[in-house]
Design a protein around this motif. Structure first.
Motif, PDB file in Angstrom:
ATOM      1  N   CYS A   3      39.045  42.507  44.489  1.00  0.00           N
ATOM      2  CA  CYS A   3      39.374  41.828  43.230  1.00  0.00           C
ATOM      3  C   CYS A   3      39.898  42.822  42.196  1.00  0.00           C
ATOM      4  O   CYS A   3      40.854  42.520  41.473  1.00  0.00           O
ATOM      5  N   LEU A   4      39.305  44.011  42.140  1.00  0.00           N
ATOM      6  CA  LEU A   4      39.792  45.015  41.200  1.00  0.00           C
ATOM      7  C   LEU A   4      41.218  45.420  41.552  1.00  0.00           C
ATOM      8  O   LEU A   4      42.083  45.493  40.666  1.00  0.00           O
ATOM      9  N   LEU A   5      41.482  45.654  42.819  1.00  0.00           N
ATOM     10  CA  LEU A   5      42.833  46.021  43.245  1.00  0.00           C
ATOM     11  C   LEU A   5      43.826  44.910  42.905  1.00  0.00           C
ATOM     12  O   LEU A   5      44.919  45.177  42.399  1.00  0.00           O
ATOM     13  N   ARG A   6      43.441  43.664  43.131  1.00  0.00           N
ATOM     14  CA  ARG A   6      44.316  42.534  42.809  1.00  0.00           C
ATOM     15  C   ARG A   6      44.570  42.454  41.304  1.00  0.00           C
ATOM     16  O   ARG A   6      45.678  42.151  40.865  1.00  0.00           O
ATOM     17  N   ALA A   7      43.538  42.727  40.499  1.00  0.00           N
ATOM     18  CA  ALA A   7      43.700  42.705  39.042  1.00  0.00           C
ATOM     19  C   ALA A   7      44.657  43.803  38.588  1.00  0.00           C
ATOM     20  O   ALA A   7      45.480  43.582  37.695  1.00  0.00           O
ATOM     21  N   ILE A   8      44.563  44.972  39.204  1.00  0.00           N
ATOM     22  CA  ILE A   8      45.469  46.067  38.852  1.00  0.00           C
ATOM     23  C   ILE A   8      46.903  45.708  39.232  1.00  0.00           C
ATOM     24  O   ILE A   8      47.828  45.892  38.428  1.00  0.00           O
ATOM     25  N   LYS A   9      47.089  45.168  40.421  1.00  0.00           N
ATOM     26  CA  LYS A   9      48.435  44.748  40.854  1.00  0.00           C
ATOM     27  C   LYS A   9      48.984  43.665  39.928  1.00  0.00           C
ATOM     28  O   LYS A   9      50.157  43.685  39.560  1.00  0.00           O
ATOM     29  N   ARG A  10      48.135  42.729  39.554  1.00  0.00           N
ATOM     30  CA  ARG A  10      48.546  41.649  38.654  1.00  0.00           C
ATOM     31  C   ARG A  10      48.959  42.221  37.302  1.00  0.00           C
ATOM     32  O   ARG A  10      49.957  41.802  36.723  1.00  0.00           O
ATOM     33  N   TYR A  11      48.189  43.169  36.809  1.00  0.00           N
ATOM     34  CA  TYR A  11      48.511  43.800  35.529  1.00  0.00           C
ATOM     35  C   TYR A  11      49.860  44.514  35.595  1.00  0.00           C
ATOM     36  O   TYR A  11      50.685  44.385  34.688  1.00  0.00           O
ATOM     37  N   ILE A  12      50.095  45.220  36.669  1.00  0.00           N
ATOM     38  CA  ILE A  12      51.374  45.925  36.831  1.00  0.00           C
ATOM     39  C   ILE A  12      52.529  44.928  36.870  1.00  0.00           C
ATOM     40  O   ILE A  12      53.570  45.131  36.245  1.00  0.00           O
ATOM     41  N   THR A  13      52.334  43.831  37.558  1.00  0.00           N
ATOM     42  CA  THR A  13      53.382  42.813  37.691  1.00  0.00           C
ATOM     43  C   THR A  13      53.652  42.081  36.380  1.00  0.00           C
ATOM     44  O   THR A  13      54.800  41.809  36.037  1.00  0.00           O
ATOM     45  N   TYR A  14      52.610  41.744  35.639  1.00  0.00           N
ATOM     46  CA  TYR A  14      52.751  40.873  34.462  1.00  0.00           C
ATOM     47  C   TYR A  14      52.515  41.580  33.135  1.00  0.00           C
ATOM     48  O   TYR A  14      52.449  40.911  32.090  1.00  0.00           O
ATOM     49  N   ARG A  32      51.306  34.964  32.303  1.00  0.00           N
ATOM     50  CA  ARG A  32      51.354  34.315  33.611  1.00  0.00           C
ATOM     51  C   ARG A  32      51.402  32.798  33.445  1.00  0.00           C
ATOM     52  O   ARG A  32      50.923  32.260  32.443  1.00  0.00           O
ATOM     53  N   ASP A  33      51.929  32.099  34.451  1.00  0.00           N
ATOM     54  CA  ASP A  33      51.981  30.634  34.422  1.00  0.00           C
ATOM     55  C   ASP A  33      50.594  30.012  34.306  1.00  0.00           C
ATOM     56  O   ASP A  33      50.446  28.922  33.771  1.00  0.00           O
ATOM     57  N   SER A  34      49.590  30.687  34.818  1.00  0.00           N
ATOM     58  CA  SER A  34      48.239  30.139  34.831  1.00  0.00           C
ATOM     59  C   SER A  34      47.438  30.491  33.581  1.00  0.00           C
ATOM     60  O   SER A  34      46.259  30.171  33.497  1.00  0.00           O
ATOM     61  N   GLU A  42      49.211  39.453  29.660  1.00  0.00           N
ATOM     62  CA  GLU A  42      48.349  40.069  30.673  1.00  0.00           C
ATOM     63  C   GLU A  42      47.713  41.335  30.125  1.00  0.00           C
ATOM     64  O   GLU A  42      48.363  42.146  29.470  1.00  0.00           O
ATOM     65  N   LYS A  43      46.416  41.475  30.384  1.00  0.00           N
ATOM     66  CA  LYS A  43      45.725  42.675  29.944  1.00  0.00           C
ATOM     67  C   LYS A  43      44.724  43.110  31.005  1.00  0.00           C
ATOM     68  O   LYS A  43      44.280  42.303  31.825  1.00  0.00           O
ATOM     69  N   LEU A  44      44.415  44.373  30.974  1.00  0.00           N
ATOM     70  CA  LEU A  44      43.395  44.929  31.866  1.00  0.00           C
ATOM     71  C   LEU A  44      42.664  45.985  31.050  1.00  0.00           C
ATOM     72  O   LEU A  44      43.192  47.065  30.814  1.00  0.00           O
ATOM     73  N   ASP A  45      41.474  45.623  30.588  1.00  0.00           N
ATOM     74  CA  ASP A  45      40.705  46.561  29.781  1.00  0.00           C
ATOM     75  C   ASP A  45      39.370  46.850  30.472  1.00  0.00           C
ATOM     76  O   ASP A  45      39.046  46.265  31.500  1.00  0.00           O
ATOM     77  N   TRP A  46      38.599  47.765  29.891  1.00  0.00           N
ATOM     78  CA  TRP A  46      37.340  48.165  30.515  1.00  0.00           C
ATOM     79  C   TRP A  46      36.358  47.003  30.605  1.00  0.00           C
ATOM     80  O   TRP A  46      35.588  46.913  31.572  1.00  0.00           O
ATOM     81  N   ALA A  47      36.378  46.116  29.638  1.00  0.00           N
ATOM     82  CA  ALA A  47      35.473  44.968  29.678  1.00  0.00           C
ATOM     83  C   ALA A  47      35.778  44.081  30.889  1.00  0.00           C
ATOM     84  O   ALA A  47      34.858  43.603  31.567  1.00  0.00           O
ATOM     85  N   PHE A  48      37.068  43.861  31.172  1.00  0.00           N
ATOM     86  CA  PHE A  48      37.439  43.031  32.323  1.00  0.00           C
ATOM     87  C   PHE A  48      37.134  43.762  33.633  1.00  0.00           C
ATOM     88  O   PHE A  48      36.660  43.145  34.595  1.00  0.00           O
TER      89      PHE A  48
END
Length: 169
Positions: free
Chosen positions: A92-103, A108-110, A117-123
């Motif tokens: 899940c962490l890897l997917r979140a990082i990939k998602r962050y890089i992409t968006y 995102r549509d969802s 899109e954000k990826l912070d320490w809390a997430f």
């Protein structure tokens, strides 16, 4: 047909929900779209609950997201199928990082409008620890035991791919 998709953050719930909505030609609701207003402000609980209850009136739907305080039992009861996505925390962490890089810098549509899109320490902490609390694990275990006839548990990408292939027919 009514489908509920729940599970850990960044496990692929939104992507699967969009796929199933298109495949079955039924309305798809991403609960993050209801929960958030622009700039990640939370929508008032009563407003979210009312909008969700209105959506539940549709004859068919796909709803993805946990939000156990919002019509959770009703969603589970009404669903013909419950998909529980329990990918590992590292996946899940890897997917979140990939998602962050992409968006990065995009919505995102969802996701709700104005929520880039954000990826912070809390997430990251949520993905690795807080979102996998004993309470959440017990909730998922109870759902699996209560709705055995309609629960599909997807533990990893291989199982997700097999599930999608079965849906394709």
């Amino acid at each position: 047909m009514k489908i509920v998709i729940i599970g850990y953050s960044a496990s692929g719930k939104s992507t699967l929900a969009s796929y199933l909505g298109k495949h079955y030609k039924i309305p798809c609701l991403h609960l993050d779209k209801l929960r958030f207003l622009p700039n990640w402000q939370e929508r008032p609980d009563e407003d979210m609950r009312n909008q969700l209850q209105t959506f539940l009136e549709n004859d068919s739907w796909v709803i993805e997201g946990n939000y156990s305080s919002f019509c959770y039992q009703e969603r589970l009861e009404e669903a013909d199928q419950i998909i529980l996505m329990t990918f590992s925390r590292w996946t899940c962490l890897l997917r979140a990082i990939k998602r962050y890089i992409t968006y990065r810098g995009k919505v995102r549509d969802s996701m709700a409008e104005g929520c880039t899109e954000k990826l912070d320490w809390a997430f990251i902490r949520w993905i690795l620890k807080d979102g996998r609390s004993q309470k959440a694990q017990i909730r998922y275990q109870t759902i699996s035991q209560t709705y055995t006839d309609k629960v599909t548990i997807l533990h990893n990408q291989r199982e997700l791919d097999e599930f999608r292939n079965k849906v394709k027919g």
